[in-house]
Scaffold this motif. Structure first.
Motif, mmCIF file in Angstrom:
data_model
loop_
_atom_site.group_PDB
_atom_site.id
_atom_site.type_symbol
_atom_site.label_atom_id
_atom_site.label_comp_id
_atom_site.label_asym_id
_atom_site.label_seq_id
_atom_site.Cartn_x
_atom_site.Cartn_y
_atom_site.Cartn_z
ATOM 1 N N SER A 1 -8.789 0.898 -7.363
ATOM 2 C CA SER A 1 -8.333 1.021 -5.972
ATOM 3 C C SER A 1 -7.335 1.678 -5.033
ATOM 4 O O SER A 1 -6.467 1.498 -6.038
ATOM 5 C CB SER A 1 -8.592 -0.803 -5.014
ATOM 6 O OG SER A 1 -10.313 -0.623 -5.441
ATOM 7 N N GLY B 1 -9.080 3.260 -1.159
ATOM 8 C CA GLY B 1 -8.745 2.493 -0.669
ATOM 9 C C GLY B 1 -9.556 1.020 -1.245
ATOM 10 O O GLY B 1 -9.454 0.990 -2.307
ATOM 11 N N GLU B 2 -9.905 0.276 -0.545
ATOM 12 C CA GLU B 2 -9.949 -0.667 -1.219
ATOM 13 C C GLU B 2 -11.447 -0.662 -1.370
ATOM 14 O O GLU B 2 -12.825 -1.104 -0.422
ATOM 15 C CB GLU B 2 -9.380 -2.165 -0.083
ATOM 16 C CG GLU B 2 -8.085 -1.863 0.419
ATOM 17 C CD GLU B 2 -7.511 -3.652 0.591
ATOM 18 O OE1 GLU B 2 -8.007 -4.374 0.368
ATOM 19 O OE2 GLU B 2 -6.836 -2.773 1.310
ATOM 20 N N ARG C 1 -4.284 4.536 1.209
ATOM 21 C CA ARG C 1 -5.356 3.492 1.441
ATOM 22 C C ARG C 1 -5.469 4.388 3.010
ATOM 23 O O ARG C 1 -5.004 3.499 3.767
ATOM 24 C CB ARG C 1 -4.272 2.571 1.199
ATOM 25 C CG ARG C 1 -4.905 1.008 1.876
ATOM 26 C CD ARG C 1 -5.000 0.809 2.842
ATOM 27 N NE ARG C 1 -5.990 -0.561 2.829
ATOM 28 C CZ ARG C 1 -6.637 -1.502 4.143
ATOM 29 N NH1 ARG C 1 -6.599 -0.240 4.934
ATOM 30 N NH2 ARG C 1 -6.239 -2.316 4.006
ATOM 31 N N ILE C 2 -6.634 4.189 3.225
ATOM 32 C CA ILE C 2 -7.206 4.117 3.985
ATOM 33 C C ILE C 2 -8.381 3.400 4.973
ATOM 34 O O ILE C 2 -8.495 3.749 5.675
ATOM 35 C CB ILE C 2 -8.638 5.941 4.308
ATOM 36 C CG1 ILE C 2 -9.332 5.565 3.288
ATOM 37 C CG2 ILE C 2 -7.882 6.685 3.374
ATOM 38 C CD1 ILE C 2 -10.827 6.061 3.448
ATOM 39 N N GLY C 3 -8.528 2.417 4.255
ATOM 40 C CA GLY C 3 -9.111 1.358 4.426
ATOM 41 C C GLY C 3 -10.074 0.112 3.421
ATOM 42 O O GLY C 3 -9.712 0.755 1.975
ATOM 43 N N TYR C 4 -10.698 -0.315 4.041
ATOM 44 C CA TYR C 4 -12.027 -0.908 3.223
ATOM 45 C C TYR C 4 -12.831 -0.344 3.168
ATOM 46 O O TYR C 4 -13.268 0.497 3.668
ATOM 47 C CB TYR C 4 -11.544 -2.469 3.743
ATOM 48 C CG TYR C 4 -11.360 -2.985 3.609
ATOM 49 C CD1 TYR C 4 -11.406 -4.479 2.749
ATOM 50 C CD2 TYR C 4 -10.436 -3.424 4.961
ATOM 51 C CE1 TYR C 4 -9.730 -5.317 2.382
ATOM 52 C CE2 TYR C 4 -9.052 -4.791 5.267
ATOM 53 C CZ TYR C 4 -9.455 -5.334 3.744
ATOM 54 O OH TYR C 4 -8.291 -6.964 4.053
ATOM 55 N N LEU C 5 -14.119 -0.369 1.618
ATOM 56 C CA LEU C 5 -14.802 0.829 1.442
ATOM 57 C C LEU C 5 -15.929 0.154 1.417
ATOM 58 O O LEU C 5 -15.805 -0.504 -0.058
ATOM 59 C CB LEU C 5 -14.362 1.951 0.104
ATOM 60 C CG LEU C 5 -13.488 2.591 0.942
ATOM 61 C CD1 LEU C 5 -12.906 3.331 -0.282
ATOM 62 C CD2 LEU C 5 -13.591 3.255 2.294
ATOM 63 N N GLU D 1 0.765 -0.741 0.059
ATOM 64 C CA GLU D 1 -0.063 0.209 0.015
ATOM 65 C C GLU D 1 0.788 1.235 0.331
ATOM 66 O O GLU D 1 1.711 0.901 0.408
ATOM 67 C CB GLU D 1 -0.926 0.184 1.077
ATOM 68 C CG GLU D 1 -0.059 -0.014 2.701
ATOM 69 C CD GLU D 1 -1.477 -0.071 3.617
ATOM 70 O OE1 GLU D 1 -1.870 -0.850 3.933
ATOM 71 O OE2 GLU D 1 -0.983 0.847 5.210
ATOM 72 N N ALA E 1 -7.379 6.802 9.627
ATOM 73 C CA ALA E 1 -7.243 5.981 8.189
ATOM 74 C C ALA E 1 -6.732 4.335 9.279
ATOM 75 O O ALA E 1 -6.122 4.509 10.148
ATOM 76 C CB ALA E 1 -6.074 5.795 7.250
ATOM 77 N N CYS F 1 -13.950 -1.442 7.475
ATOM 78 C CA CYS F 1 -13.813 -0.102 6.474
ATOM 79 C C CYS F 1 -13.537 1.108 8.044
ATOM 80 O O CYS F 1 -14.741 0.520 9.143
ATOM 81 C CB CYS F 1 -14.922 -0.258 6.285
ATOM 82 S SG CYS F 1 -15.922 1.361 5.732
#
Length: 440
Positions: free
Chosen positions: A383, A360-361, A388-392, A76, A118, A408
């Motif tokens: 993505s 994010g993802e 990369r703040i995390g899952y979305l 990431e 994040a 998320c």
């Protein structure tokens, strides 16, 4: 609250020749760390290097606009605002025209800072030093890509590859990560082909939705299946066009809920067995070959008409979303307390192709909603773009305690609409800009 990114300063003028038509350049650089100490983003340490890591840079320019897209063989890239601002200072390419993504191979380090709110793998001082090394090589690669840019044409096409599978599984009374062949999964292989006016390849951009985790747990540095796909594409192009220096860029699609179909990696935290590692690397190469070969097949069938009137535009937007805390995440995940988390959106418009980016993802359902509503049939999603703040996760998914919801950082009711509506507005604005400018 939405914040439009500021316009580029007046001194950041394009340096391409004042002529109509697209100019394209590409460059590649090795970013394999010389010292692996402290660079594993998860518990443990790297024991060695199986295959090298690279950055691949794509430069697009015309008489009005310059754009840069960079793909990194890393797990990431966090907030790369300092890098984008450096590119603007040193090269004159506006920061809002620079998009940086990571292939998301889990056998590689991370770079850049973690944004407030994040959920990301935090790095230590070694990661900070490595970040500066990678930044310098990105700037140098973009400088080379622009210096070697030449009149070019491009085309887009799609294929399919059954290498990914939904990974959210309900078993033994709980949700976990595994293989769910009945879950949503987008098999599309997007391909953008760039070649010079003599037909020599410059770059192939591939977009596909899968976590490159085939060899996760081996403790060795690797580009995983994304790196294997790019190697295959580049080898074939170089054999067919010696001296072309063609570059293959992997961009991660909506991979938030997608695993590799064949995953023979070593269970994380266990001592790797050499025979099992060998099988994992064989599976990595095989799946990389499938995607890479499909990308080449698609590229061979793409027509690349020459045009002096190709819209080239880029823009970015940051949306501050209400933050939520992660649940049941890995101990190496860091999340600073914050009321909001910055969701970064980006758009590169190239004719009737929209390359959208999200920090994010992104999961499959959000991508499908964007695809169905976009006025441009050729809309793809990248993505991990510029952060990369995390899952979305989509809103409906919050009814289930799945991995993409636990990881998320955005409260329910915000991320999905912010992504879809925000990107659609940016696409619409690019169309208005074209009408206002008229034919170039």
């Amino acid at each position: 609250m939405r914040q439009e990114s500021p316009a580029a300063p007046e001194h950041a003028q394009p340096l391409v020749p004042p002529e109509k038509g697209l100019r394209v350049g590409a460059a590649k650089a090795d970013i394999t760390p010389e010292d692996l100490t402290g660079l594993h983003p998860m518990p443990g340490a790297f024991s060695g290097v199986h295959d090298p890591l690279h950055l691949r840079a794509l430069y697009l320019g015309d008489a009005v606009t310059e754009v840069a897209l960079v793909s990194l063989d890393l797990i990431e890239a966090g907030d790369v605002t300092p890098l984008r601002e450096r590119v603007e200072r040193e090269l004159g390419i506006p920061a809002d025209h620079v998009v940086v993504t990571a292939t998301h191979t889990h056998n590689a380090p991370r770079i850049a800072d973690v944004s407030p709110g994040a959920l990301a793998h935090a790095g230590g001082p070694e990661s900070a030093a490595y970040t500066e090394t990678v930044y310098a090589r990105i700037v140098a690669a973009l400088r080379r890509a622009r210096a070697t840019a030449r009149p070019a044409r491009f085309g887009v096409g799609t294929g399919t590859a059954d290498v990914n599978v939904n990974r959210e599984v309900f078993q033994d009374g709980r949700w976990s990560l595994g293989h769910n062949p009945d879950g949503p999964s987008d098999k599309t292989v997007w391909v953008l082909k760039f070649e010079d006016l003599h037909g020599a390849p410059i770059a192939v951009l591939v977009n596909y939705a899968v976590h490159p985790t085939v060899v996760f747990g081996t403790s060795e540095v690797s580009g995983d299946l994304a790196g294997a796909a790019c190697r295959h594409i580049e080898e074939v192009l170089h054999d067919a066009h010696p001296g072309s220096g063609a570059v293959a860029l992997w961009t991660p699609g909506p991979l938030g809920d997608q695993a590799p179909r064949i995953d023979l990696g070593v269970p994380f935290g266990t001592a790797p067995d050499e025979r099992r590692k060998a099988r994992a690397y064989a599976a990595m190469e095989a799946q990389g070959l499938i995607v890479g070969a499909e990308a080449l097949r698609v590229a061979d069938g793409i027509e690349t008409p020459t045009s002096d009137d190709i819209l080239l535009e880029a823009r970015q937007r940051t949306v501050l979303c209400p933050a939520k805390s992660g649940q049941d995440v890995m101990e190496t995940m860091r999340q600073d307390r914050s009321d909001t988390v910055p969701l970064r959106l980006s758009l590169i418009r190239l004719g009737d192709v929209a390359v959208t980016g999200v920090s994010g993802e992104v999961v499959t359902e959000i991508w499908r909603r964007l695809r169905d509503r976009s006025p441009l049939a050729r809309t793809l999603l990248v993505s991990i773009a510029n952060d990369r703040i995390g899952y979305l996760a989509d809103d409906a998914r919050f009814d289930r305690p799945v991995h993409s919801v636990n990881g998320c950082p955005v409260r329910r009711g915000y991320a999905e609409d912010a992504i879809v509506d925000g990107l659609l507005e940016m696409i619409a604005a690019s169309s208005v800009t074209r009408l206002a400018e008229g034919t170039r």
